[in-house]
Enzyme design. Structure first.
Site, PDB file in Angstrom:
ATOM      1  N   CYS A   4       0.844  -1.184   0.000  1.00  0.00           N
ATOM      2  CA  CYS A   4       0.000   0.000   0.000  1.00  0.00           C
ATOM      3  C   CYS A   4       0.882   1.238   0.000  1.00  0.00           C
ATOM      4  O   CYS A   4       2.029   1.189   0.409  1.00  0.00           O
ATOM      5  CB  CYS A   4      -0.860  -0.001   1.250  1.00  0.00           C
ATOM      6  SG  CYS A   4      -1.872  -1.473   1.372  1.00  0.00           S
ATOM      7  N   ARG A  29       2.382   2.474  -8.016  1.00  0.00           N
ATOM      8  CA  ARG A  29       2.422   1.148  -7.388  1.00  0.00           C
ATOM      9  C   ARG A  29       1.203   0.311  -7.701  1.00  0.00           C
ATOM     10  O   ARG A  29       1.214  -0.899  -7.493  1.00  0.00           O
ATOM     11  CB  ARG A  29       2.405   1.301  -5.861  1.00  0.00           C
ATOM     12  CG  ARG A  29       3.569   1.980  -5.267  1.00  0.00           C
ATOM     13  CD  ARG A  29       3.126   2.606  -3.951  1.00  0.00           C
ATOM     14  NE  ARG A  29       4.261   2.947  -3.142  1.00  0.00           N
ATOM     15  CZ  ARG A  29       4.756   2.168  -2.195  1.00  0.00           C
ATOM     16  NH1 ARG A  29       4.219   1.009  -1.920  1.00  0.00           N
ATOM     17  NH2 ARG A  29       5.793   2.550  -1.521  1.00  0.00           N
ATOM     18  N   TRP A  80      -3.983  -1.769  -1.519  1.00  0.00           N
ATOM     19  CA  TRP A  80      -3.947  -2.954  -2.378  1.00  0.00           C
ATOM     20  C   TRP A  80      -4.482  -4.058  -1.496  1.00  0.00           C
ATOM     21  O   TRP A  80      -3.816  -4.471  -0.548  1.00  0.00           O
ATOM     22  CB  TRP A  80      -2.499  -3.205  -2.824  1.00  0.00           C
ATOM     23  CG  TRP A  80      -2.297  -4.427  -3.635  1.00  0.00           C
ATOM     24  CD1 TRP A  80      -1.872  -5.644  -3.194  1.00  0.00           C
ATOM     25  CD2 TRP A  80      -2.449  -4.564  -5.062  1.00  0.00           C
ATOM     26  NE1 TRP A  80      -1.781  -6.519  -4.247  1.00  0.00           N
ATOM     27  CE2 TRP A  80      -2.120  -5.898  -5.398  1.00  0.00           C
ATOM     28  CE3 TRP A  80      -2.847  -3.696  -6.072  1.00  0.00           C
ATOM     29  CZ2 TRP A  80      -2.172  -6.367  -6.706  1.00  0.00           C
ATOM     30  CZ3 TRP A  80      -2.892  -4.180  -7.369  1.00  0.00           C
ATOM     31  CH2 TRP A  80      -2.557  -5.501  -7.673  1.00  0.00           C
ATOM     32  N   ASN A 106      -0.204  -0.759   6.242  1.00  0.00           N
ATOM     33  CA  ASN A 106       0.295  -1.578   5.148  1.00  0.00           C
ATOM     34  C   ASN A 106       0.812  -2.864   5.776  1.00  0.00           C
ATOM     35  O   ASN A 106       1.436  -2.809   6.828  1.00  0.00           O
ATOM     36  CB  ASN A 106       1.447  -0.830   4.447  1.00  0.00           C
ATOM     37  CG  ASN A 106       2.107  -1.682   3.387  1.00  0.00           C
ATOM     38  OD1 ASN A 106       1.476  -2.555   2.805  1.00  0.00           O
ATOM     39  ND2 ASN A 106       3.382  -1.437   3.144  1.00  0.00           N
ATOM     40  N   GLY A 107       0.556  -3.992   5.154  1.00  0.00           N
ATOM     41  CA  GLY A 107       1.078  -5.248   5.698  1.00  0.00           C
ATOM     42  C   GLY A 107      -0.045  -6.186   6.077  1.00  0.00           C
ATOM     43  O   GLY A 107      -1.198  -6.006   5.668  1.00  0.00           O
ATOM     44  N   GLU A 491      10.852 -20.998 -18.379  1.00  0.00           N
ATOM     45  CA  GLU A 491      10.650 -19.631 -17.888  1.00  0.00           C
ATOM     46  C   GLU A 491      11.831 -18.737 -18.303  1.00  0.00           C
ATOM     47  O   GLU A 491      11.622 -17.584 -18.708  1.00  0.00           O
ATOM     48  CB  GLU A 491      10.470 -19.659 -16.365  1.00  0.00           C
ATOM     49  CG  GLU A 491      10.357 -18.311 -15.678  1.00  0.00           C
ATOM     50  CD  GLU A 491       9.109 -17.497 -16.050  1.00  0.00           C
ATOM     51  OE1 GLU A 491       8.225 -18.026 -16.747  1.00  0.00           O
ATOM     52  OE2 GLU A 491       9.048 -16.320 -15.654  1.00  0.00           O
ATOM     53  N   LYS A 495      11.383 -15.376 -20.579  1.00  0.00           N
ATOM     54  CA  LYS A 495      11.863 -14.048 -20.163  1.00  0.00           C
ATOM     55  C   LYS A 495      12.728 -13.449 -21.271  1.00  0.00           C
ATOM     56  O   LYS A 495      12.635 -12.259 -21.566  1.00  0.00           O
ATOM     57  CB  LYS A 495      12.694 -14.129 -18.868  1.00  0.00           C
ATOM     58  CG  LYS A 495      11.914 -14.395 -17.627  1.00  0.00           C
ATOM     59  CD  LYS A 495      11.233 -13.173 -17.039  1.00  0.00           C
ATOM     60  CE  LYS A 495       9.776 -13.105 -17.334  1.00  0.00           C
ATOM     61  NZ  LYS A 495       8.842 -14.027 -16.827  1.00  0.00           N
ATOM     62  N   GLU A 498      10.557 -12.354 -24.342  1.00  0.00           N
ATOM     63  CA  GLU A 498       9.692 -11.184 -24.190  1.00  0.00           C
ATOM     64  C   GLU A 498      10.465  -9.918 -23.895  1.00  0.00           C
ATOM     65  O   GLU A 498      10.047  -8.840 -24.299  1.00  0.00           O
ATOM     66  CB  GLU A 498       8.582 -11.424 -23.161  1.00  0.00           C
ATOM     67  CG  GLU A 498       9.052 -11.736 -21.781  1.00  0.00           C
ATOM     68  CD  GLU A 498       7.904 -12.058 -20.826  1.00  0.00           C
ATOM     69  OE1 GLU A 498       6.765 -11.692 -21.095  1.00  0.00           O
ATOM     70  OE2 GLU A 498       8.175 -12.693 -19.796  1.00  0.00           O
ATOM     71  N   HIS A 514      16.744 -36.148 -29.085  1.00  0.00           N
ATOM     72  CA  HIS A 514      15.647 -36.523 -29.979  1.00  0.00           C
ATOM     73  C   HIS A 514      15.362 -35.442 -31.014  1.00  0.00           C
ATOM     74  O   HIS A 514      14.306 -35.463 -31.639  1.00  0.00           O
ATOM     75  CB  HIS A 514      14.392 -36.836 -29.159  1.00  0.00           C
ATOM     76  CG  HIS A 514      14.607 -37.941 -28.170  1.00  0.00           C
ATOM     77  ND1 HIS A 514      14.772 -39.247 -28.555  1.00  0.00           N
ATOM     78  CD2 HIS A 514      14.744 -37.920 -26.819  1.00  0.00           C
ATOM     79  CE1 HIS A 514      14.978 -39.991 -27.476  1.00  0.00           C
ATOM     80  NE2 HIS A 514      14.973 -39.197 -26.409  1.00  0.00           N
ATOM     81  N   LYS A 617       0.141  -6.085 -19.637  1.00  0.00           N
ATOM     82  CA  LYS A 617       0.279  -6.728 -18.323  1.00  0.00           C
ATOM     83  C   LYS A 617      -0.876  -7.675 -18.048  1.00  0.00           C
ATOM     84  O   LYS A 617      -0.706  -8.726 -17.457  1.00  0.00           O
ATOM     85  CB  LYS A 617       0.359  -5.650 -17.241  1.00  0.00           C
ATOM     86  CG  LYS A 617       0.568  -6.190 -15.847  1.00  0.00           C
ATOM     87  CD  LYS A 617       1.967  -6.759 -15.674  1.00  0.00           C
ATOM     88  CE  LYS A 617       2.174  -7.445 -14.345  1.00  0.00           C
ATOM     89  NZ  LYS A 617       3.336  -8.366 -14.398  1.00  0.00           N
TER      90      LYS A 617
HETATM   91  C1  F6R Z   1       5.416 -13.478 -18.588  1.00  0.00           C
HETATM   92  C2  F6R Z   1       4.107 -12.954 -18.246  1.00  0.00           C
HETATM   93  C3  F6R Z   1       2.889 -13.613 -18.809  1.00  0.00           C
HETATM   94  C4  F6R Z   1       1.869 -13.879 -17.688  1.00  0.00           C
HETATM   95  C5  F6R Z   1       0.585 -14.454 -18.287  1.00  0.00           C
HETATM   96  C6  F6R Z   1      -0.438 -14.771 -17.228  1.00  0.00           C
HETATM   97  O1  F6R Z   1       6.442 -12.742 -18.024  1.00  0.00           O
HETATM   98  O2  F6R Z   1       4.011 -12.007 -17.514  1.00  0.00           O
HETATM   99  O3  F6R Z   1       3.239 -14.780 -19.449  1.00  0.00           O
HETATM  100  O4  F6R Z   1       2.438 -14.749 -16.768  1.00  0.00           O
HETATM  101  O5  F6R Z   1       0.034 -13.534 -19.203  1.00  0.00           O
HETATM  102  O6  F6R Z   1      -0.854 -13.626 -16.545  1.00  0.00           O
HETATM  103  P1  F6R Z   1      -1.663 -13.740 -15.205  1.00  0.00           P
HETATM  104  O7  F6R Z   1      -0.778 -14.399 -14.188  1.00  0.00           O
HETATM  105  O8  F6R Z   1      -2.016 -12.328 -14.826  1.00  0.00           O
HETATM  106  O9  F6R Z   1      -2.883 -14.575 -15.480  1.00  0.00           O
END
Ligand code: F6R
Length: 622
Positions: A4, A29, A80, A106-107, A491, A495, A498, A514, A617
């Site tokens: 928060c 934030r 939040w 917060n917390g 993963e 990373k 992207e 294979h 996002k």
């Molecule tokens: C990768 C990334 C995306 C999310 C995916 C799911 O760095 O951020 O692959 O992990 O779009 O998003 P959520 O978790 O919000 O359902």
């Protein structure tokens, strides 16, 4: 870490303007509701709070009129949600029954259920679902009676001594418009020292436009601010010292905690994200979920588990499969949410579908949840956003408390998802009796040791950054792993794709022969996530021979291995050491260098790591 946004002010200017300005500076934030309280010299404490964006709060202030907010002391909060949905009555500030005390927080107060029960037994009516409100009532009671009567700092100290968990608290009392009291434990709090005005905040960004002289408070410290300065004590009332410093960041760096990008800050926040996700989920005898709308019998009846998710969240499910199957002896399938409902999966009321989503709004995952519920399966959400659609439509919820994640690429939310998925596994194991309570307690204790292990990895990232700069012009990078290291390889590749727009693939190392081994050519960087030589001895030996094969074909081997793993050393062109941790928990440490590597390659190539091209996002379309 901060979740928060908090700001408090005592000075010579209209407090409402200063507080709203501070909240605006912390908007980056992310938050789901906001509120303010202002004290005037005539003993009036005026509060306004509203779900949604700050603009909603400001519109409300315009509607009710700002005349009641004429004082020069006040505080504000952007929330939040953790306990209780993001609605008006759960927004901060919270007040006691007499409305003389106001608190922002917060917390997470872990023992809030017990405190709430104690207050209710004493006839106090609580008006919200929050843990914070209990603090407001307790402080009001301490101020009204006993040895702390009439002494606000002493009352806050007495209550802090009773609180368990993590908190930053800022407290005002209508009797004391000359001061504000703030306290912290495992949650940030800084004082801003101006001329004839003093601030407290969760983040220097809140006051940086007024002063750059700041004081960081230590663990279990309390500060009293007045317009003339501040005094610090510990929770027993003994004098204590904060750490003074001068903020030399500009505002945009201040928002990022001094980092160039939010993502880099979020990578650094991972130990806290993990600790906060675990906090409060073990009550001494077993695992506790957040919202449990399932009977214990339903959990006992589960005969099959599906994890559905997208992207990084999907990878967190792949990691968890190893643990959940091992602990519960239940079959676990991990499925991309976008594929799930189109293939007619076999679901019934004894199927548990775990839907993992940071945002809780991902359309693919939401549709998978709806499909599962239509088929009568039970749905448990693992989510980072309180009150989002996916948890609302699920039978049970476990929140990851990673805090808002602003970088588009998931980092701290991913680690928190792994930890939360593990808690789901332990909750199932305990319900089904496949683990004894002491075994569950031991696994939980091992998880609790992970924030320190991640902190250790974070203290040694310079080597990885240097490596990132050296391989930044590669055409492609391959990632290999086995067992829980396999999803980590996926993963790591995601990373890199992207963030650095570089061709990257993750493979199960055993699959190399294979087909993918044909990709190996001179100088191609191949990152290998090694299992522990102790925990998975057979796999370790197999992976060493996989590495020698690719090295012989010219690959540049970058090996992530446990400290002291001497057998792999001769095959590593670059060796990145990580601390030795239990086998199933290794992804929590081995992922971190891969995040740092991808970010550094992207920076070297000149890309904005917070906002990779073509990505959003929260993906709310299928
Ligand atoms: C990768 C990334 C995306 C999310 C995916 C799911 O760095 O951020 O692959 O992990 O779009 O998003 P959520 O978790 O919000 O359902």
């Amino acid at each position: 870490m901060g979740v928060c946004g908090i700001v408090g002010y005592v000075g010579h200017r209209p407090a409402l303007d200063v507080v709203l300005g501070g909240l605006r500076r912390m908007e980056y934030r992310g938050y789901d509701s906001a509120g303010v309280a202002v004290l005037d010299g005539a003993g009036r404490l005026t509060v306004e709070r509203k779900a949604g964006q700050l603009a909603n709060l400001e519109a409300e202030l315009d509607a009710v009129g700002r005349d009641g907010f004429a004082g020069t002391a006040g505080m504000g909060h952007t929330r939040w949600a953790t306990h209780g949905a993001p609605v008006d009555r759960n927004s901060h500030p919270h007040r006691d029954a007499t409305e003389r005390v106001a608190v922002v927080h917060n917390g997470i107060i872990e023992n809030f259920a017990a405190l709430r029960a104690e207050l209710e037994a004493a006839g106090v009516e609580l008006s919200s679902d929050t843990d914070t409100e209990t603090a407001a009532h307790l402080i009001a009671r301490a101020y009204a009676e006993g040895d702390t009567a009439g002494d606000l700092p002493a009352s806050v100290r007495a209550v802090c001594r009773r609180l368990e968990g993590a908190f930053t608290l800022v407290v005002t009392h209508a009797d004391r418009p000359d001061l504000i009291v703030a306290a912290r434990r495992s949650s940030p709090l800084v004082v801003g020292v101006g001329a004839g005005e003093t601030f407290v905040a969760s983040d220097v960004a809140a006051f940086i436009e007024h002063t750059r002289e700041a004081v960081e408070l230590g663990q279990d410290q309390l500060v009293v601010i007045t317009r003339d300065g501040y005094t610090v004590t510990d929770f027993a009332g003994e004098p204590a010292q904060g750490r003074p410093f001068t903020v030399d960041w500009d505002l945009s760096a201040a928002e990022k905690g001094g980092h160039e990008y939010f993502m880099l800050k979020e990578i650094e926040e991972q130990p806290d994200a993990l600790a906060n996700t675990l906090r409060g989920h073990f009550d001494g005898s077993g695992i506790v979920l957040d919202e449990q709308r399932l009977a214990d019998q339903d959990l006992r009846d589960v005969d099959k588990v599906f994890v559905v998710a997208c992207g990084s969240a999907y990878h967190s499910g792949l990691v968890a499969k190893y643990a959940i199957e091992h602990w519960t002896r239940l079959p676990v399938e991990v499925e991309l949410a976008s594929e799930f409902r189109y293939r007619d999966p076999v679901l019934d009321r004894d199927t548990l579908v775990v839907a993992v989503s940071q945002s809780g709004e991902t359309a693919d995952t939401l549709e998978a949840v709806r499909h599962a519920r239509e088929q009568k399966a039970r749905v448990l959400a693992v989510c980072n956003t309180n009150g989002a659609q996916i948890p609302r439509e699920s039978d049970a919820v476990l929140y990851t408390h990673a805090g808002p994640e602003i970088g588009v690429a998931s980092t701290k939310a991913f680690l928190a998802q792994i930890a939360a998925n593990y808690l789901v596994g332990l909750a199932l194991a305990q319900a089904r009796g496949t683990k004894y309570p002491d075994e569950v307690a031991r696994e939980f204790a091992e998880l609790e040791a992970m924030p320190a292990a991640v902190r250790k990895v974070l203290s040694t990232t310079e080597q990885v950054r240097d490596l990132g700069r050296r391989i930044a012009d590669s055409k492609a990078v391959l990632f290999l792993g086995r067992h829980v290291g396999f999803p980590v390889a996926l993963e790591g590749a995601l990373k890199l794709k992207e963030l650095a727009y570089m061709h990257a693939e993750g493979f199960a190392a055993g699959e190399l022969k294979h087909g993918p081994i044909a990709l190996i050519e001179d100088g191609l960087p191949v990152v290998v996530v090694m299992p522990s030589p102790k925990g998975r001895g057979v796999l370790h030996a197999k992976l060493v021979s996989n590495i020698s094969e690719i090295q012989a074909r010219g690959a540049r081997t970058i090996v992530i291995a446990e400290e002291g793993d001497d057998r792999v050393r001769p095959f590593a062109d670059e060796l990145v050491e990580i601390p030795a941790v239990p086998t199933l928990l290794q992804p929590l440490v081995s992922t971190v260098p891969l995040q740092v590597l991808a970010a550094e390659i992207a920076r070297t190539r000149g890309y904005d790591v917070d906002k990779p091209r073509n990505l959003a996002k929260s993906v709310t379309v299928e």
